[in-house]
Design a protein around this motif. Structure first.
Motif, PDB file in Angstrom:
ATOM      1  N   TYR A 160      38.812  48.444  47.075  1.00 40.94           N
ATOM      2  CA  TYR A 160      38.837  47.120  46.890  1.00 40.94           C
ATOM      3  C   TYR A 160      37.875  46.306  47.687  1.00 40.94           C
ATOM      4  O   TYR A 160      37.360  45.119  47.292  1.00 40.94           O
ATOM      5  CB  TYR A 160      40.125  46.728  47.010  1.00 40.94           C
ATOM      6  N   MET A 161      37.748  46.882  49.045  1.00 46.31           N
ATOM      7  CA  MET A 161      36.976  45.885  49.884  1.00 46.31           C
ATOM      8  C   MET A 161      35.354  46.289  49.666  1.00 46.31           C
ATOM      9  O   MET A 161      34.616  45.210  49.638  1.00 46.31           O
ATOM     10  CB  MET A 161      37.183  46.558  51.523  1.00 46.31           C
ATOM     11  N   ARG A 162      35.061  47.435  49.284  1.00 46.29           N
ATOM     12  CA  ARG A 162      33.751  47.589  48.641  1.00 46.29           C
ATOM     13  C   ARG A 162      33.454  46.855  47.575  1.00 46.29           C
ATOM     14  O   ARG A 162      32.281  46.274  47.311  1.00 46.29           O
ATOM     15  CB  ARG A 162      33.487  49.058  48.461  1.00 46.29           C
ATOM     16  N   ALA A 163      34.278  46.904  46.554  1.00 45.58           N
ATOM     17  CA  ALA A 163      34.209  46.188  45.389  1.00 45.58           C
ATOM     18  C   ALA A 163      34.035  44.525  45.363  1.00 45.58           C
ATOM     19  O   ALA A 163      33.069  44.069  44.690  1.00 45.58           O
ATOM     20  CB  ALA A 163      35.302  46.468  44.342  1.00 45.58           C
ATOM     21  N   VAL A 164      34.871  44.091  46.138  1.00 44.51           N
ATOM     22  CA  VAL A 164      34.785  42.471  46.348  1.00 44.51           C
ATOM     23  C   VAL A 164      33.678  42.120  47.016  1.00 44.51           C
ATOM     24  O   VAL A 164      33.144  40.881  46.930  1.00 44.51           O
ATOM     25  CB  VAL A 164      36.182  42.007  46.897  1.00 44.51           C
TER      26      VAL A 164
ATOM     27  N   GLU B 280      35.197  58.731  41.608  1.00 45.21           N
ATOM     28  CA  GLU B 280      35.283  57.738  40.502  1.00 45.21           C
ATOM     29  C   GLU B 280      35.617  56.398  41.028  1.00 45.21           C
ATOM     30  O   GLU B 280      35.316  55.353  40.492  1.00 45.21           O
ATOM     31  CB  GLU B 280      35.692  58.000  39.293  1.00 45.21           C
ATOM     32  N   PHE B 281      36.533  56.396  42.085  1.00 48.89           N
ATOM     33  CA  PHE B 281      37.434  55.227  42.423  1.00 48.89           C
ATOM     34  C   PHE B 281      36.677  54.194  42.819  1.00 48.89           C
ATOM     35  O   PHE B 281      36.932  52.950  42.006  1.00 48.89           O
ATOM     36  CB  PHE B 281      38.169  55.796  43.730  1.00 48.89           C
ATOM     37  N   ALA B 282      35.578  53.905  43.716  1.00 51.86           N
ATOM     38  CA  ALA B 282      34.911  52.826  44.073  1.00 51.86           C
ATOM     39  C   ALA B 282      34.125  52.067  42.902  1.00 51.86           C
ATOM     40  O   ALA B 282      34.348  51.003  42.872  1.00 51.86           O
ATOM     41  CB  ALA B 282      34.005  53.239  45.142  1.00 51.86           C
ATOM     42  N   ASP B 283      33.650  52.874  42.007  1.00 53.61           N
ATOM     43  CA  ASP B 283      32.921  52.388  40.904  1.00 53.61           C
ATOM     44  C   ASP B 283      33.932  51.945  39.978  1.00 53.61           C
ATOM     45  O   ASP B 283      33.789  50.902  39.196  1.00 53.61           O
ATOM     46  CB  ASP B 283      31.867  53.554  40.166  1.00 53.61           C
ATOM     47  N   ALA B 284      34.960  52.655  39.661  1.00 54.46           N
ATOM     48  CA  ALA B 284      36.338  52.143  38.762  1.00 54.46           C
ATOM     49  C   ALA B 284      36.648  50.599  39.145  1.00 54.46           C
ATOM     50  O   ALA B 284      36.562  49.701  38.221  1.00 54.46           O
ATOM     51  CB  ALA B 284      37.278  53.099  38.498  1.00 54.46           C
ATOM     52  N   ILE B 285      37.043  50.505  40.477  1.00 52.92           N
ATOM     53  CA  ILE B 285      37.315  49.174  40.733  1.00 52.92           C
ATOM     54  C   ILE B 285      36.310  48.214  40.703  1.00 52.92           C
ATOM     55  O   ILE B 285      36.587  47.325  40.322  1.00 52.92           O
ATOM     56  CB  ILE B 285      37.778  49.479  42.333  1.00 52.92           C
ATOM     57  N   LYS B 286      35.149  48.417  40.832  1.00 53.23           N
ATOM     58  CA  LYS B 286      33.948  47.504  40.882  1.00 53.23           C
ATOM     59  C   LYS B 286      33.661  46.945  39.442  1.00 53.23           C
ATOM     60  O   LYS B 286      33.726  46.064  38.961  1.00 53.23           O
ATOM     61  CB  LYS B 286      32.773  48.182  41.407  1.00 53.23           C
ATOM     62  N   THR B 287      33.746  48.287  38.582  1.00 52.68           N
ATOM     63  CA  THR B 287      33.568  47.907  37.159  1.00 52.68           C
ATOM     64  C   THR B 287      34.707  46.968  36.748  1.00 52.68           C
ATOM     65  O   THR B 287      34.501  45.835  35.956  1.00 52.68           O
ATOM     66  CB  THR B 287      33.611  49.170  36.171  1.00 52.68           C
ATOM     67  N   LYS B 288      36.095  47.261  37.171  1.00 55.33           N
ATOM     68  CA  LYS B 288      37.264  46.535  36.701  1.00 55.33           C
ATOM     69  C   LYS B 288      37.011  45.023  37.034  1.00 55.33           C
ATOM     70  O   LYS B 288      37.397  43.993  36.438  1.00 55.33           O
ATOM     71  CB  LYS B 288      38.495  46.938  37.237  1.00 55.33           C
ATOM     72  N   LEU B 289      36.837  44.796  38.608  1.00 62.31           N
ATOM     73  CA  LEU B 289      36.507  43.415  38.981  1.00 62.31           C
ATOM     74  C   LEU B 289      35.708  42.576  38.295  1.00 62.31           C
ATOM     75  O   LEU B 289      35.713  41.408  38.061  1.00 62.31           O
ATOM     76  CB  LEU B 289      36.612  43.402  40.471  1.00 62.31           C
ATOM     77  N   VAL B 290      34.533  43.140  38.080  1.00 63.83           N
ATOM     78  CA  VAL B 290      33.308  42.521  37.204  1.00 63.83           C
ATOM     79  C   VAL B 290      33.760  42.091  35.791  1.00 63.83           C
ATOM     80  O   VAL B 290      33.631  41.001  35.525  1.00 63.83           O
ATOM     81  CB  VAL B 290      32.041  43.511  37.165  1.00 63.83           C
ATOM     82  N   LEU B 291      34.740  43.125  35.254  1.00 61.79           N
ATOM     83  CA  LEU B 291      35.014  42.661  33.781  1.00 61.79           C
ATOM     84  C   LEU B 291      36.202  41.351  33.889  1.00 61.79           C
ATOM     85  O   LEU B 291      36.177  40.561  33.103  1.00 61.79           O
ATOM     86  CB  LEU B 291      35.912  43.827  33.348  1.00 61.79           C
TER      87      LEU B 291
END
Length: 285
Positions: free
Chosen positions: A72-76, A236-247
């Motif tokens: 979550y920290m990386r995604a945001v 997959e975790f970091a990319d999945a969170i990033k994709t979800k937040l962008v959506l």
């Protein structure tokens, strides 16, 4: 109960959560409990009000808890997320970070934070980083949904969309029925998205199921545009969170994302009470 997928029913009274006053003071929050580097007021509109509701039950080991937070920290703070902010009419969102487990075990880790750029995003990420890791007994997805809905309905923020983002590695085994809780908040205009974590092999003696993604599709998520992104490996975790937040922020589907799945509008393919039944069979209460 039939799955509610729209915005039609009248709002029901929400349980009023504690809004983390002591945490807010310790982080130097602005008046009203809102962390805002841009000086925004709570009554100013945002594109999305988003609760990140993160599983910290004992089925999650410490490595997984750390992986979850880091994701979550990386995604945001990612360029993709920051670029998605610019696509909304207000260019700004409000996000809160919640950790949950059993029916009475929800904790507001980071209070509502206005994010309109890199500086705000970094402050939000650092607030997550500074909070101590915790693990708590039982799994109440329904409790997390109800608590998160209360945070949204009591925050005084005017969001164009309202979203609860549930991540977890198990089924509901305590508290109200999960599909009933989901339907109630969807009827009040809140969308529930999911990130089912399927990182471990299912063990026959454990309270795991092999179709957690289907369970989330049928029993957990709901509302306009609701979706799940299953995670089957730590890579997959970091990319999945990033994709979800962008959506969730922009409503834009990134290319080449076959794992994004919408809510199932038909009858559940898996029992929404499977977690409660498995708990009863193992523990008898």
């Amino acid at each position: 109960m039939a799955c509610v997928r729209g915005w039609k029913a009248l709002a029901a009274p929400a349980r009023r959560p504690v809004l983390g006053l002591m945490l807010g003071l310790s982080l130097g929050l602005f008046p009203g409990g809102f962390l805002a580097a841009d000086g925004a007021r709570a009554d100013e509109p945002v594109d999305v009000e988003l609760v990140l509701a993160v599983d910290v039950s004992y089925s999650m080991d410490l490595d997984e808890l750390a992986l979850q937070r880091d994701g979550y920290m990386r995604a945001v703070t990612s360029p993709e997320f920051l670029n998605a902010l610019k696509l909304g009419p207000n260019g700004r969102v409000a996000i809160a970070y919640v950790e949950w487990a059993g029916i009475d075990e929800q904790k507001l880790v980071v209070d509502w934070t206005f994010i309109s750029g890199a500086r705000d995003a970094e402050r939000f990420a650092q607030a997550i980083r500074q909070a101590p890791l915790r693990r708590v007994y039982r799994t109440s997805i329904s409790g997390a949904i109800e608590y998160s809905a209360g945070l949204i309905e009591q925050n005084g923020i005017r969001g164009l969309r309202r979203v609860i983002d549930i991540s977890g590695d198990g089924t509901n085994n305590q508290g109200p029925l999960v599909d009933a809780a989901r339907d109630a908040v969807v009827a009040r205009g809140i969308t529930v998205n999911g990130l089912p974590l399927m990182l471990k092999e299912v063990a026959g003696s454990m309270l795991d199921i092999g179709q957690l993604d289907i369970y989330y599709e049928d029993c957990v998520i709901g509302g306009p545009g609701a979706f799940v992104i299953p995670v089957r490996g730590t890579h997959e975790f970091a990319d999945a969170i990033k994709t979800k937040l962008v959506l969730e922020i922009a409503g834009v589907v990134p290319p080449n994302q076959p794992l994004i799945r919408p809510a199932n509008a038909d009858a559940p393919r898996i029992s929404c009470t499977i977690g409660e039944r498995m708990w009863m069979e193992r523990w008898g209460n």
